[in-house]
Write an enzyme that holds these catalytic residues in place. Structure first.
Site, PDB file in Angstrom:
ATOM      1  N   GLY A  47       0.778  -1.242   0.000  1.00 52.63           N
ATOM      2  CA  GLY A  47       0.000   0.000   0.000  1.00 52.63           C
ATOM      3  C   GLY A  47       0.801   1.279   0.000  1.00 52.63           C
ATOM      4  N   ASP A 102       0.891   3.394   4.559  1.00 49.22           N
ATOM      5  CA  ASP A 102      -0.212   4.093   3.888  1.00 49.22           C
ATOM      6  C   ASP A 102      -1.302   4.474   4.871  1.00 49.22           C
ATOM      7  OD1 ASP A 102      -0.865   1.450   4.334  1.00 49.22           O
ATOM      8  OD2 ASP A 102      -1.692   1.067   2.343  1.00 49.22           O
ATOM      9  N   ASP A 105      -4.941   1.402  10.617  1.00 55.51           N
ATOM     10  CA  ASP A 105      -6.349   1.082  10.866  1.00 55.51           C
ATOM     11  C   ASP A 105      -6.459   0.608  12.319  1.00 55.51           C
ATOM     12  OD1 ASP A 105      -8.964   0.238  10.683  1.00 55.51           O
ATOM     13  OD2 ASP A 105      -8.663  -1.213   9.101  1.00 55.51           O
ATOM     14  N   LYS A 133      -7.052   5.875  10.804  1.00 58.24           N
ATOM     15  CA  LYS A 133      -8.459   5.702  11.209  1.00 58.24           C
ATOM     16  C   LYS A 133      -8.468   5.604  12.723  1.00 58.24           C
ATOM     17  CE  LYS A 133      -9.842   2.867   7.282  1.00 58.24           C
ATOM     18  NZ  LYS A 133     -10.357   1.542   6.879  1.00 58.24           N
ATOM     19  N   PHE A 154     -13.941   2.845   4.483  1.00 62.63           N
ATOM     20  CA  PHE A 154     -13.009   2.137   3.611  1.00 62.63           C
ATOM     21  C   PHE A 154     -12.607   3.028   2.443  1.00 62.63           C
ATOM     22  CE2 PHE A 154     -11.571  -0.750   0.336  1.00 62.63           C
ATOM     23  CZ  PHE A 154     -10.713  -1.566   1.066  1.00 62.63           C
ATOM     24  N   VAL A 155     -11.319   3.154   2.212  1.00 62.06           N
ATOM     25  CA  VAL A 155     -10.833   4.042   1.155  1.00 62.06           C
ATOM     26  C   VAL A 155      -9.925   3.301   0.172  1.00 62.06           C
ATOM     27  CG1 VAL A 155     -11.000   6.211   2.454  1.00 62.06           C
ATOM     28  CG2 VAL A 155      -8.942   4.821   2.708  1.00 62.06           C
ATOM     29  N   ASP A 161      -5.853  -0.301  -1.958  1.00 66.63           N
ATOM     30  CA  ASP A 161      -6.629  -1.120  -2.891  1.00 66.63           C
ATOM     31  C   ASP A 161      -7.932  -1.639  -2.307  1.00 66.63           C
ATOM     32  OD1 ASP A 161      -5.250  -2.974  -1.082  1.00 66.63           O
ATOM     33  OD2 ASP A 161      -6.069  -4.532  -2.388  1.00 66.63           O
ATOM     34  N   ARG A 167      -5.419   0.929  -6.827  1.00 66.25           N
ATOM     35  CA  ARG A 167      -4.193   1.536  -6.295  1.00 66.25           C
ATOM     36  C   ARG A 167      -3.702   2.703  -7.151  1.00 66.25           C
ATOM     37  NH1 ARG A 167      -2.176  -1.940  -2.296  1.00 66.25           N
ATOM     38  NH2 ARG A 167      -2.450  -4.150  -2.669  1.00 66.25           N
TER      39      ARG A 167
HETATM   40  P1  IMP Z   1      -4.018  -2.454  10.612  1.00 63.45           P
HETATM   41  O1  IMP Z   1      -3.079  -3.562  11.024  1.00 63.45           O
HETATM   42  O2  IMP Z   1      -5.446  -2.791  10.981  1.00 63.45           O
HETATM   43  O3  IMP Z   1      -3.604  -1.096  11.099  1.00 63.45           O
HETATM   44  O4  IMP Z   1      -4.072  -2.502   9.031  1.00 63.45           O
HETATM   45  C1  IMP Z   1      -3.290  -1.735   8.215  1.00 63.45           C
HETATM   46  C2  IMP Z   1      -3.357  -2.253   6.789  1.00 63.45           C
HETATM   47  O5  IMP Z   1      -4.705  -2.616   6.425  1.00 63.45           O
HETATM   48  C3  IMP Z   1      -2.973  -1.145   5.833  1.00 63.45           C
HETATM   49  O6  IMP Z   1      -1.581  -1.152   5.601  1.00 63.45           O
HETATM   50  C4  IMP Z   1      -3.777  -1.478   4.600  1.00 63.45           C
HETATM   51  O7  IMP Z   1      -3.066  -2.373   3.796  1.00 63.45           O
HETATM   52  C5  IMP Z   1      -5.019  -2.172   5.116  1.00 63.45           C
HETATM   53  N1  IMP Z   1      -6.157  -1.235   5.189  1.00 63.45           N
HETATM   54  C6  IMP Z   1      -6.726  -0.742   6.298  1.00 63.45           C
HETATM   55  N2  IMP Z   1      -7.739   0.093   6.008  1.00 63.45           N
HETATM   56  C7  IMP Z   1      -7.822   0.143   4.657  1.00 63.45           C
HETATM   57  C8  IMP Z   1      -8.696   0.848   3.732  1.00 63.45           C
HETATM   58  O8  IMP Z   1      -9.597   1.631   4.092  1.00 63.45           O
HETATM   59  N3  IMP Z   1      -8.447   0.641   2.411  1.00 63.45           N
HETATM   60  C9  IMP Z   1      -7.473  -0.189   1.950  1.00 63.45           C
HETATM   61  N4  IMP Z   1      -6.637  -0.858   2.784  1.00 63.45           N
HETATM   62  C10 IMP Z   1      -6.823  -0.703   4.129  1.00 63.45           C
END
Ligand code: IMP
Length: 178
Positions: A47, A102, A105, A133, A154-155, A161, A167
């Site tokens: 990402g 990127d 979350d 987020k 969700f973006v 992606d 992307r």
């Molecule tokens: P985390 O471990 O939950 O913080 O997830 C982070 C990863 O989830 C990011 O590096 C993205 O690859 C993916 N991700 C989280 N939210 C989104 C979204 O809204 N769109 C696309 N990919 C996302």
């Protein structure tokens, strides 16, 4: 204008121009904070590849960049762990690290990755993310350089992606429900 990616509709959310402003703002902060230093940027694939590329072009201090790909394995439980599937080719011992991500979350991915990095004794670790987020974060981590805080939606676009697609969009788009 809404766009269709696979079975979903997405609406424009953050323009290319605003993203570019954020990238330049973050780069100036890093250039100032690391003026006398030689940091190593670690960009997280897939990402962050566009964000990392645009940001790195604005960095004007001596530095290196490397890339890692992390994969998470989920078992039958919802708790997952994260492993490095493409490793780094640079030693991080006694280095000043700036992680490029990127989007943060839940924060799970970065929390686990940072724990891995710490074992190799870098002298410092800073985190730089384009998007956060905040409401979805269950594993809070300090983000030292941040583009935008966004709600829990969700973006896609600018490297992010939906099932592998989207992307290449220059603007960031948000999912339209229904
Ligand atoms: P985390 O471990 O939950 O913080 O997830 C982070 C990863 O989830 C990011 O590096 C993205 O690859 C993916 N991700 C989280 N939210 C989104 C979204 O809204 N769109 C696309 N990919 C996302």
């Amino acid at each position: 204008m809404d766009i269709q990616i696979l079975d979903k509709k997405f609406a424009p959310y953050i323009t290319e121009e605003k993203i570019n402003d954020a990238v330049c703002r973050i780069a100036s902060l890093i250039n100032a904070d690391f003026k006398e230093k030689t940091p190593l940027f670690i960009a997280i694939l897939n990402g962050a590849f566009i964000f990392a590329s645009d940001l790195y072009k604005e960095i004007n201090i001596p530095s290196e960049i490397t890339f890692v790909k992390l994969s998470s394995y989920r078992g039958t439980q919802s708790s997952g762990n994260v492993t490095t599937s493409i490793g780094m080719d640079v030693s991080i011992k006694d280095r000043e690290i700036i992680i490029l991500e990127d989007i943060v979350d839940t924060g799970k991915t970065l929390t686990t990755f940072i724990e891995e990095l710490k074992k190799e004794e870098p002298s410092s670790i800073r985190i730089c993310a384009l998007l956060h987020k905040q409401e979805a974060t269950t594993h809070p981590i300090p983000i030292d350089y941040l583009g935008f805080t966004i709600p829990n939606l969700f973006v896609v676009g600018y490297g992010l992606d939906y099932n592998g697609f989207g992307r290449n969009l220059k603007d960031i788009h948000q999912l339209q429900e229904g």
